[in-house]
Design a protein around this motif. Structure first.
Motif, PDB file in Angstrom:
ATOM      1  N   UNK A   1       0.821  -1.214   0.000  1.00 41.37           N
ATOM      2  CA  UNK A   1       0.000   0.000   0.000  1.00 41.37           C
ATOM      3  C   UNK A   1       0.854   1.263   0.000  1.00 41.37           C
ATOM      4  N   UNK A   2       2.048   1.168   0.569  1.00 40.00           N
ATOM      5  CA  UNK A   2       2.978   2.306   0.546  1.00 40.00           C
ATOM      6  C   UNK A   2       3.642   2.422  -0.824  1.00 40.00           C
ATOM      7  N   UNK A   3       3.992   1.278  -1.415  1.00 43.48           N
ATOM      8  CA  UNK A   3       4.722   1.266  -2.691  1.00 43.48           C
ATOM      9  C   UNK A   3       3.833   1.638  -3.873  1.00 43.48           C
ATOM     10  N   UNK A   4       2.563   1.275  -3.809  1.00 39.35           N
ATOM     11  CA  UNK A   4       1.657   1.462  -4.945  1.00 39.35           C
ATOM     12  C   UNK A   4       1.577   2.916  -5.422  1.00 39.35           C
ATOM     13  N   UNK A   5       1.326   3.898  -4.550  1.00 39.80           N
ATOM     14  CA  UNK A   5       1.266   5.276  -5.049  1.00 39.80           C
ATOM     15  C   UNK A   5       2.613   5.796  -5.566  1.00 39.80           C
ATOM     16  N   UNK A   6       3.700   5.283  -4.998  1.00 41.31           N
ATOM     17  CA  UNK A   6       5.030   5.693  -5.467  1.00 41.31           C
ATOM     18  C   UNK A   6       5.241   5.205  -6.893  1.00 41.31           C
ATOM     19  N   UNK A   7       4.880   3.969  -7.156  1.00 40.12           N
ATOM     20  CA  UNK A   7       5.015   3.401  -8.504  1.00 40.12           C
ATOM     21  C   UNK A   7       4.161   4.194  -9.491  1.00 40.12           C
ATOM     22  N   UNK A   8       2.926   4.520  -9.090  1.00 41.17           N
ATOM     23  CA  UNK A   8       2.037   5.289  -9.962  1.00 41.17           C
ATOM     24  C   UNK A   8       2.597   6.672 -10.264  1.00 41.17           C
ATOM     25  N   UNK A   9       3.138   7.310  -9.234  1.00 40.17           N
ATOM     26  CA  UNK A   9       3.666   8.666  -9.399  1.00 40.17           C
ATOM     27  C   UNK A   9       4.853   8.667 -10.360  1.00 40.17           C
TER      28      UNK A   9
ATOM     29  N   UNK B   1       7.286   3.135 -17.741  1.00 37.35           N
ATOM     30  CA  UNK B   1       6.090   3.207 -18.569  1.00 37.35           C
ATOM     31  C   UNK B   1       4.894   2.806 -17.719  1.00 37.35           C
ATOM     32  N   UNK B   2       3.725   3.284 -18.085  1.00 37.43           N
ATOM     33  CA  UNK B   2       2.515   2.963 -17.333  1.00 37.43           C
ATOM     34  C   UNK B   2       2.237   1.466 -17.351  1.00 37.43           C
ATOM     35  N   UNK B   3       2.552   0.825 -18.467  1.00 41.09           N
ATOM     36  CA  UNK B   3       2.322  -0.618 -18.563  1.00 41.09           C
ATOM     37  C   UNK B   3       3.258  -1.393 -17.651  1.00 41.09           C
TER      38      UNK B   3
END
Length: 88
Positions: free
Chosen positions: A52-60, A68-70
């Motif tokens: 849950x901490x890593x997910x927004x970092x990856x998206x940002x 890449x988004x993919x």
């Protein structure tokens, strides 16, 4: 080597961008490693918390075109799949 003034500027910008993106890419890898480490210990709650901490970092970072988004989606999907396997 760049010969024109414009080409020298583009080379300078490319180098600055490369340095910035390298740091951001390294940060994402660190967050991913934290999730993988939590998964390897077998602690589902800890793994979910790290994810849950890593997910927004990856998206940002994907929004900034460092990844890449993919690739970002693929990373998140694979991590989530491994976390779900722990619960089962």
């Amino acid at each position: 080597m760049a010969n024109s003034k414009q080409a020298r500027k583009r080379a300078r910008q490319a180098e600055n961008r490369r340095v910035l993106k390298a740091g951001q890419r390294s940060m994402v890898r660190t967050y991913i490693k934290r999730v993988i480490k939590a998964i390897s210990t077998g602690d589902h709650a800890k793994a979910m918390e790290e994810f849950k901490v890593a997910q927004p970092v990856i998206d940002r970072i994907a929004d900034k075109d460092v990844l890449s988004k993919k690739k970002a989606a693929r990373l998140k999907s694979r991590l989530n799949k491994r976390i779900k396997a722990l619960a089962a």
